[in-house]
Design a protein around this motif. Structure first.
Motif, PDB file in Angstrom:
ATOM      1  N   ALA A  73       0.822  -1.216   0.000  1.00  0.00           N
ATOM      2  CA  ALA A  73       0.000   0.000   0.000  1.00  0.00           C
ATOM      3  C   ALA A  73       0.853   1.263   0.000  1.00  0.00           C
ATOM      4  CB  ALA A  73      -0.936  -0.002   1.205  1.00  0.00           C
ATOM      5  N   MET A  74       2.072   1.162   0.515  1.00  0.00           N
ATOM      6  CA  MET A  74       2.958   2.331   0.539  1.00  0.00           C
ATOM      7  C   MET A  74       3.229   2.873  -0.860  1.00  0.00           C
ATOM      8  SD  MET A  74       5.870   1.621   3.370  1.00  0.00           S
ATOM      9  CE  MET A  74       6.010   3.037   4.448  1.00  0.00           C
ATOM     10  N   HIS A  75       3.233   1.983  -1.837  1.00  0.00           N
ATOM     11  CA  HIS A  75       3.519   2.399  -3.214  1.00  0.00           C
ATOM     12  C   HIS A  75       2.416   3.278  -3.803  1.00  0.00           C
ATOM     13  CE1 HIS A  75       7.016  -0.164  -3.333  1.00  0.00           C
ATOM     14  NE2 HIS A  75       6.287  -1.174  -2.915  1.00  0.00           N
ATOM     15  N   PHE A  76       1.235   3.243  -3.181  1.00  0.00           N
ATOM     16  CA  PHE A  76       0.083   3.984  -3.684  1.00  0.00           C
ATOM     17  C   PHE A  76      -0.350   5.079  -2.728  1.00  0.00           C
ATOM     18  CE2 PHE A  76      -0.118  -0.419  -5.147  1.00  0.00           C
ATOM     19  CZ  PHE A  76      -0.050  -0.223  -6.504  1.00  0.00           C
ATOM     20  N   SER A  77       0.540   5.486  -1.826  1.00  0.00           N
ATOM     21  CA  SER A  77       0.145   6.435  -0.792  1.00  0.00           C
ATOM     22  C   SER A  77       0.924   7.745  -0.904  1.00  0.00           C
ATOM     23  CB  SER A  77       0.373   5.811   0.588  1.00  0.00           C
ATOM     24  OG  SER A  77       1.741   5.530   0.785  1.00  0.00           O
ATOM     25  N   ASP A  78       0.334   8.783  -0.315  1.00  0.00           N
ATOM     26  CA  ASP A  78       1.037  10.068  -0.253  1.00  0.00           C
ATOM     27  C   ASP A  78       1.914  10.082   0.995  1.00  0.00           C
ATOM     28  OD1 ASP A  78      -0.537  10.772   1.994  1.00  0.00           O
ATOM     29  OD2 ASP A  78      -2.026  11.758   0.732  1.00  0.00           O
ATOM     30  N   ASP A  79       2.619  11.183   1.239  1.00  0.00           N
ATOM     31  CA  ASP A  79       3.572  11.254   2.355  1.00  0.00           C
ATOM     32  C   ASP A  79       2.909  11.019   3.712  1.00  0.00           C
ATOM     33  OD1 ASP A  79       5.656  11.672   0.625  1.00  0.00           O
ATOM     34  OD2 ASP A  79       5.718  13.837   0.916  1.00  0.00           O
ATOM     35  N   ASP A  80       1.752  11.634   3.934  1.00  0.00           N
ATOM     36  CA  ASP A  80       1.065  11.459   5.220  1.00  0.00           C
ATOM     37  C   ASP A  80       0.629  10.008   5.403  1.00  0.00           C
ATOM     38  OD1 ASP A  80       1.379  14.118   5.878  1.00  0.00           O
ATOM     39  OD2 ASP A  80      -0.581  14.698   5.072  1.00  0.00           O
ATOM     40  N   GLU A  81       0.078   9.413   4.361  1.00  0.00           N
ATOM     41  CA  GLU A  81      -0.348   8.010   4.436  1.00  0.00           C
ATOM     42  C   GLU A  81       0.859   7.091   4.630  1.00  0.00           C
ATOM     43  OE1 GLU A  81      -4.283   7.986   1.560  1.00  0.00           O
ATOM     44  OE2 GLU A  81      -2.294   7.953   0.649  1.00  0.00           O
ATOM     45  N   THR A  82       1.959   7.396   3.961  1.00  0.00           N
ATOM     46  CA  THR A  82       3.159   6.582   4.082  1.00  0.00           C
ATOM     47  C   THR A  82       3.662   6.573   5.515  1.00  0.00           C
ATOM     48  OG1 THR A  82       3.783   6.947   1.785  1.00  0.00           O
ATOM     49  CG2 THR A  82       5.541   6.298   3.274  1.00  0.00           C
ATOM     50  N   ALA A  83       3.656   7.710   6.167  1.00  0.00           N
ATOM     51  CA  ALA A  83       4.096   7.788   7.560  1.00  0.00           C
ATOM     52  C   ALA A  83       3.211   6.937   8.461  1.00  0.00           C
ATOM     53  CB  ALA A  83       4.108   9.236   8.031  1.00  0.00           C
ATOM     54  N   GLU A  84       1.914   6.986   8.234  1.00  0.00           N
ATOM     55  CA  GLU A  84       0.974   6.185   9.036  1.00  0.00           C
ATOM     56  C   GLU A  84       1.159   4.693   8.756  1.00  0.00           C
ATOM     57  OE1 GLU A  84      -1.708   5.370  11.899  1.00  0.00           O
ATOM     58  OE2 GLU A  84      -0.850   7.321  11.443  1.00  0.00           O
ATOM     59  N   ILE A  85       1.328   4.340   7.509  1.00  0.00           N
ATOM     60  CA  ILE A  85       1.557   2.937   7.150  1.00  0.00           C
ATOM     61  C   ILE A  85       2.856   2.441   7.774  1.00  0.00           C
ATOM     62  CG2 ILE A  85       2.089   1.375   5.230  1.00  0.00           C
ATOM     63  CD1 ILE A  85       0.087   3.063   3.549  1.00  0.00           C
ATOM     64  N   ASP A  86       3.880   3.275   7.748  1.00  0.00           N
ATOM     65  CA  ASP A  86       5.164   2.892   8.351  1.00  0.00           C
ATOM     66  C   ASP A  86       5.004   2.600   9.844  1.00  0.00           C
ATOM     67  OD1 ASP A  86       8.116   2.577   8.021  1.00  0.00           O
ATOM     68  OD2 ASP A  86       8.094   4.165   9.537  1.00  0.00           O
ATOM     69  N   LYS A  87       4.232   3.414  10.541  1.00  0.00           N
ATOM     70  CA  LYS A  87       3.974   3.180  11.968  1.00  0.00           C
ATOM     71  C   LYS A  87       3.280   1.830  12.168  1.00  0.00           C
ATOM     72  CE  LYS A  87       3.479   8.028  13.219  1.00  0.00           C
ATOM     73  NZ  LYS A  87       2.527   9.077  13.620  1.00  0.00           N
ATOM     74  N   LYS A  88       2.289   1.543  11.327  1.00  0.00           N
ATOM     75  CA  LYS A  88       1.561   0.279  11.432  1.00  0.00           C
ATOM     76  C   LYS A  88       2.471  -0.910  11.133  1.00  0.00           C
ATOM     77  CE  LYS A  88      -2.852   2.393  10.271  1.00  0.00           C
ATOM     78  NZ  LYS A  88      -3.951   2.478   9.306  1.00  0.00           N
ATOM     79  N   MET A  89       3.346  -0.741  10.149  1.00  0.00           N
ATOM     80  CA  MET A  89       4.300  -1.816   9.822  1.00  0.00           C
ATOM     81  C   MET A  89       5.236  -2.079  10.997  1.00  0.00           C
ATOM     82  SD  MET A  89       5.242  -1.009   5.840  1.00  0.00           S
ATOM     83  CE  MET A  89       6.486  -2.285   5.731  1.00  0.00           C
ATOM     84  N   THR A  90       5.675  -1.013  11.656  1.00  0.00           N
ATOM     85  CA  THR A  90       6.571  -1.167  12.802  1.00  0.00           C
ATOM     86  C   THR A  90       5.880  -1.915  13.937  1.00  0.00           C
ATOM     87  OG1 THR A  90       7.795   0.816  12.192  1.00  0.00           O
ATOM     88  CG2 THR A  90       7.991   0.087  14.470  1.00  0.00           C
ATOM     89  N   ILE A  91       4.611  -1.627  14.175  1.00  0.00           N
ATOM     90  CA  ILE A  91       3.845  -2.356  15.192  1.00  0.00           C
ATOM     91  C   ILE A  91       3.808  -3.844  14.839  1.00  0.00           C
ATOM     92  CG2 ILE A  91       1.530  -2.722  16.141  1.00  0.00           C
ATOM     93  CD1 ILE A  91       1.154   0.360  15.879  1.00  0.00           C
ATOM     94  N   LEU A  92       3.510  -4.140  13.583  1.00  0.00           N
ATOM     95  CA  LEU A  92       3.469  -5.541  13.155  1.00  0.00           C
ATOM     96  C   LEU A  92       4.841  -6.199  13.262  1.00  0.00           C
ATOM     97  CD1 LEU A  92       1.075  -5.375  10.082  1.00  0.00           C
ATOM     98  CD2 LEU A  92       0.654  -6.522  12.259  1.00  0.00           C
ATOM     99  N   GLU A  93       5.888  -5.482  12.887  1.00  0.00           N
ATOM    100  CA  GLU A  93       7.246  -6.023  12.987  1.00  0.00           C
ATOM    101  C   GLU A  93       7.554  -6.420  14.426  1.00  0.00           C
ATOM    102  OE1 GLU A  93       9.643  -2.905  11.321  1.00  0.00           O
ATOM    103  OE2 GLU A  93       8.713  -3.177   9.349  1.00  0.00           O
ATOM    104  N   ASN A  94       7.207  -5.559  15.367  1.00  0.00           N
ATOM    105  CA  ASN A  94       7.453  -5.864  16.775  1.00  0.00           C
ATOM    106  C   ASN A  94       6.645  -7.069  17.240  1.00  0.00           C
ATOM    107  OD1 ASN A  94       9.366  -3.830  17.165  1.00  0.00           O
ATOM    108  ND2 ASN A  94       7.783  -2.310  17.584  1.00  0.00           N
TER     109      ASN A  94
END
Length: 104
Positions: free
Chosen positions: A37-58
């Protein structure tokens, strides 16, 4: 599937069936969809997706490996599909790997 406040997002790729879905693989597949989904997102969405990915990674890294595909998922998320170097030797992934082979 939602995890700790992560809601489902529209998936840009079709769902695949997995015959032996472990908890780690279920989390990993959600992580993959977020990454796509990051490939189809703007900067604000990318930051939010990155946070969610980090939660899942942990969450993924905190779970015990049940099969070799779980280990592969842990390595993939630890390196963000090779975009990053594997973490330092003090990282919990390395502790788990040492334990799996009986090393100190």
């Amino acid at each position: 599937m939602t995890h700790e406040g992560i809601s489902k997002i529209e998936r840009p790729m079709p769902q695949m069936a997995y015959s032996s879905e472990t908890t780690i693989l279920a989390l990993f597949h959600e992580w993959q969809h977020l990454r796509a989904a990051m490939h189809f997102s703007d900067d604000d969405e990318t930051a939010e997706i990155d946070k969610k990915m980090t939660i899942l990674e942990n969450e993924i890294l905190a779970k015990s490996v049940d099969q070799v595909s779980d280990l592969a998922a842990k390595i993939i998320v630890s390196s963000r599909w090779g975009d990053l170097a594997l973490p330092e030797t003090s990282h919990r992934l390395w502790a788990e790997l040492r334990g799996m082979v009986g090393a100190c």
